[in-house]
Design a protein around this motif. Structure first.
Motif, PDB file in Angstrom:
ATOM      1  N   GLY A  56      10.649   4.915  -2.401  1.00 34.11           N
ATOM      2  CA  GLY A  56       9.839   3.716  -2.238  1.00 34.11           C
ATOM      3  C   GLY A  56       8.891   3.469  -3.388  1.00 34.11           C
ATOM      4  O   GLY A  56       8.951   4.116  -4.447  1.00 34.11           O
ATOM      5  N   ASP A  57       7.977   2.510  -3.192  1.00 32.63           N
ATOM      6  CA  ASP A  57       7.065   2.072  -4.237  1.00 32.63           C
ATOM      7  C   ASP A  57       6.009   3.128  -4.559  1.00 32.63           C
ATOM      8  O   ASP A  57       5.457   3.763  -3.652  1.00 32.63           O
TER       9      ASP A  57
ATOM     10  N   ASP B 250      15.194   7.344   2.924  1.00 34.48           N
ATOM     11  CA  ASP B 250      14.282   6.270   3.329  1.00 34.48           C
ATOM     12  C   ASP B 250      14.068   6.221   4.836  1.00 34.48           C
ATOM     13  O   ASP B 250      13.018   5.794   5.315  1.00 34.48           O
TER      14      ASP B 250
ATOM     15  N   ASN C 121       2.796   3.480  -4.989  1.00 35.42           N
ATOM     16  CA  ASN C 121       1.508   2.856  -4.736  1.00 35.42           C
ATOM     17  C   ASN C 121       0.396   3.892  -4.773  1.00 35.42           C
ATOM     18  O   ASN C 121       0.637   5.093  -4.933  1.00 35.42           O
TER      19      ASN C 121
ATOM     20  N   ARG D 146       7.734   6.942   0.806  1.00 35.51           N
ATOM     21  CA  ARG D 146       7.980   7.985   1.798  1.00 35.51           C
ATOM     22  C   ARG D 146       8.170   9.306   1.046  1.00 35.51           C
ATOM     23  O   ARG D 146       9.056   9.415   0.193  1.00 35.51           O
TER      24      ARG D 146
ATOM     25  N   GLY E  78       5.083  -3.762  -1.161  1.00 37.17           N
ATOM     26  CA  GLY E  78       5.857  -2.824  -0.366  1.00 37.17           C
ATOM     27  C   GLY E  78       5.013  -1.757   0.301  1.00 37.17           C
ATOM     28  O   GLY E  78       3.853  -1.542  -0.043  1.00 37.17           O
ATOM     29  N   PRO E  79       5.582  -1.083   1.272  1.00 38.00           N
ATOM     30  CA  PRO E  79       4.884   0.000   1.960  1.00 38.00           C
ATOM     31  C   PRO E  79       4.755   1.221   1.053  1.00 38.00           C
ATOM     32  O   PRO E  79       5.442   1.324   0.036  1.00 38.00           O
ATOM     33  N   PRO E  80       3.860   2.156   1.401  1.00 37.57           N
ATOM     34  CA  PRO E  80       3.730   3.370   0.589  1.00 37.57           C
ATOM     35  C   PRO E  80       5.045   4.127   0.521  1.00 37.57           C
ATOM     36  O   PRO E  80       5.873   4.081   1.434  1.00 37.57           O
TER      37      PRO E  80
ATOM     38  N   THR F 226       0.331   8.036  -3.896  1.00 36.04           N
ATOM     39  CA  THR F 226       1.648   8.675  -3.815  1.00 36.04           C
ATOM     40  C   THR F 226       1.616  10.072  -4.427  1.00 36.04           C
ATOM     41  O   THR F 226       2.102  11.047  -3.838  1.00 36.04           O
TER      42      THR F 226
ATOM     43  N   SER G 241      -2.299  -7.509  -2.691  1.00 38.73           N
ATOM     44  CA  SER G 241      -2.154  -6.097  -2.371  1.00 38.73           C
ATOM     45  C   SER G 241      -0.891  -5.548  -3.014  1.00 38.73           C
ATOM     46  O   SER G 241       0.017  -6.304  -3.352  1.00 38.73           O
TER      47      SER G 241
END
Length: 411
Positions: free
Chosen positions: A69-70, A223, A72, A55, A51-53, A75, A48
């Motif tokens: 953040g990442d 964050d 993904n 922000r 990292g988390p989606p 986004t 997967s």
């Protein structure tokens, strides 16, 4: 650790999982039949996105969006919805170590379409740079980090497989970046990161301006702007405040709450740091106001050492005249050692009862003597062992009231 960016879906963690399970563990996990291998491989290898989606939030006053953040799946779509609902946004703050190329490019397309200024307050690496370079203006702080390297696709077992970089090259060149810069960026191996200095970034057309920490709204809590996030940020800024966490947590929580308010009001990073330091200095003074005479004498000796080590007339006078205890810790040789010495004394001071500190009484400050005279006076006061005079030397004319309020039960 900074991670890489991939074309298509970013798969991370597979190599780590393989290493942790070992060959025998993998054999056991995959034994039933090769028919089950293809159906269960993604779950077994944890393929997967990392990292988390990201922000994606609206900044104070509705003038900017904070993306942290990442990058993904989804986004860019979440950013588009937020921009549609808030047409007054003019700036996009980016803090990301990368993610999916398509998402980075889509975020950049939104920035270009809406005429947004892009701004990196801390770091923007890999796919994030594809978004940054599409800004109408492209701003960084002097110590911001923009990181570049070649794209890759993750292999089945976590290896980085180089891929054709012509799409990324075309996007960078279309944004106006210097061709030689683009070639060096994409020649950087996928496992490495090239972080050019601000001068190189400006010369190559990557950055259009370098701003100071007082020029734009603070992004420190992008964050996590919860009370806990503000508390953590305050402790990172002034680690001496950790002494209050167990003995007087209300002091630390109060500083964090006021800093959080500053962030949410859109004040600058410089304003926020000044607030934290001013509040921290006041908390230290209040803590030492109720200290016993022996602890206070040890503090006086620490101040003398700091004045001697301060290195300039101005900083020496700030310590000796203003009683800035943060400056005391920072002036001592080997900053970490100075903080440790101050922390040990602070722990002793906080072991006593919490003082009730009255409001300061404003008064005109008399002309201040020079550093040498301040040092001499404090040394003489310590030598006499006069605790009250020492309090006055350290805390000023309000010292008698501070002492009285710190010990309300004494005559």
């Amino acid at each position: 650790m900074r991670r890489g960016w991939a074309k298509g879906r970013t798969w991370t963690g597979a190599g780590v999982v393989m290493a942790c399970l070992g060959l025998a563990g993998m054999a056991g996990a995959l034994t039933p039949a090769f028919g089950g291998l293809s159906r269960n491989l993604e779950a077994v290898l944890d393929t997967s996105p990392d990292g988390p989606p990201a922000r994606v939030t609206l900044g104070p006053g509705g003038r900017d969006v904070r993306l942290w953040g990442d990058l993904n799946d989804g986004t860019a779509e979440r950013l588009r919805r937020l921009l549609d609902a808030n047409p007054g946004v003019t700036r996009l703050h980016l803090t990301s170590d990368g993610g999916l190329v398509d998402e980075g490019a889509a975020v950049g397309a939104l920035a270009a379409e809406r005429g947004l200024t892009t701004y990196v307050p801390d770091y923007c690496v890999s796919a994030c740079t594809l978004a940054f370079v599409r800004g109408r203006e492209r701003l960084i702080v002097a110590d911001s980090r923009l990181g570049f390297h070649a794209p890759y696709e993750p292999g089945l077992f976590g290896q980085m497989i180089p891929v054709d970089s012509s799409d990324e090259r075309g996007r960078y060149l279309a944004a106006g970046l210097e061709p030689a810069f683009v070639e060096q960026a994409l020649a950087t191996p996928s496992r490495d990161v090239w972080i050019p200095d601000p001068a190189r970034l400006r010369a190559a057309g990557v950055v259009t301006g370098v701003v100071g920490p007082g020029d734009l709204p603070d992004s420190t809590l992008d964050d996590d702007d919860s009370p806990g996030g503000a508390r953590a940020a305050v402790l990172r800024a002034v680690d001496l405040l950790a002494a209050f966490a167990s003995r007087r947590p209300g002091v630390l929580d109060g500083i964090a709450a006021r800093y959080r308010d500053s962030y949410r009001q859109g004040r600058s990073e410089s304003d926020g740091l000044d607030l934290i330091r001013t509040e921290a200095a006041g908390a230290l003074r209040a803590a030492f106001a109720g200290a016993d005479d022996a602890t206070l004498a040890a503090l006086g000796r620490l101040v003398l050492d700091a004045m001697a080590a301060s290195g300039s007339e101005e900083s020496c006078r700030t310590i000796g005249r203003d009683g800035d205890l943060l400056a005391v810790a920072e002036a001592l040789p080997g900053r970490r050692g100075g903080v440790a010495r101050m922390r040990a004394l602070l722990d002793r001071a906080l072991a006593g009862p919490a003082p009730i500190v009255p409001d300061a009484v404003p008064h005109a400050r008399p002309p201040s003597p020079g550093c040498a005279e301040l040092h001499r006076r404090l040394a003489e006061t310590l030598a006499r062992g006069d605790a009250l005079r020492l309090r006055e030397a350290l805390f000023g004319r309000n010292a008698r009231r501070l002492e009285a309020s710190a010990r309300p039960g004494e005559p």
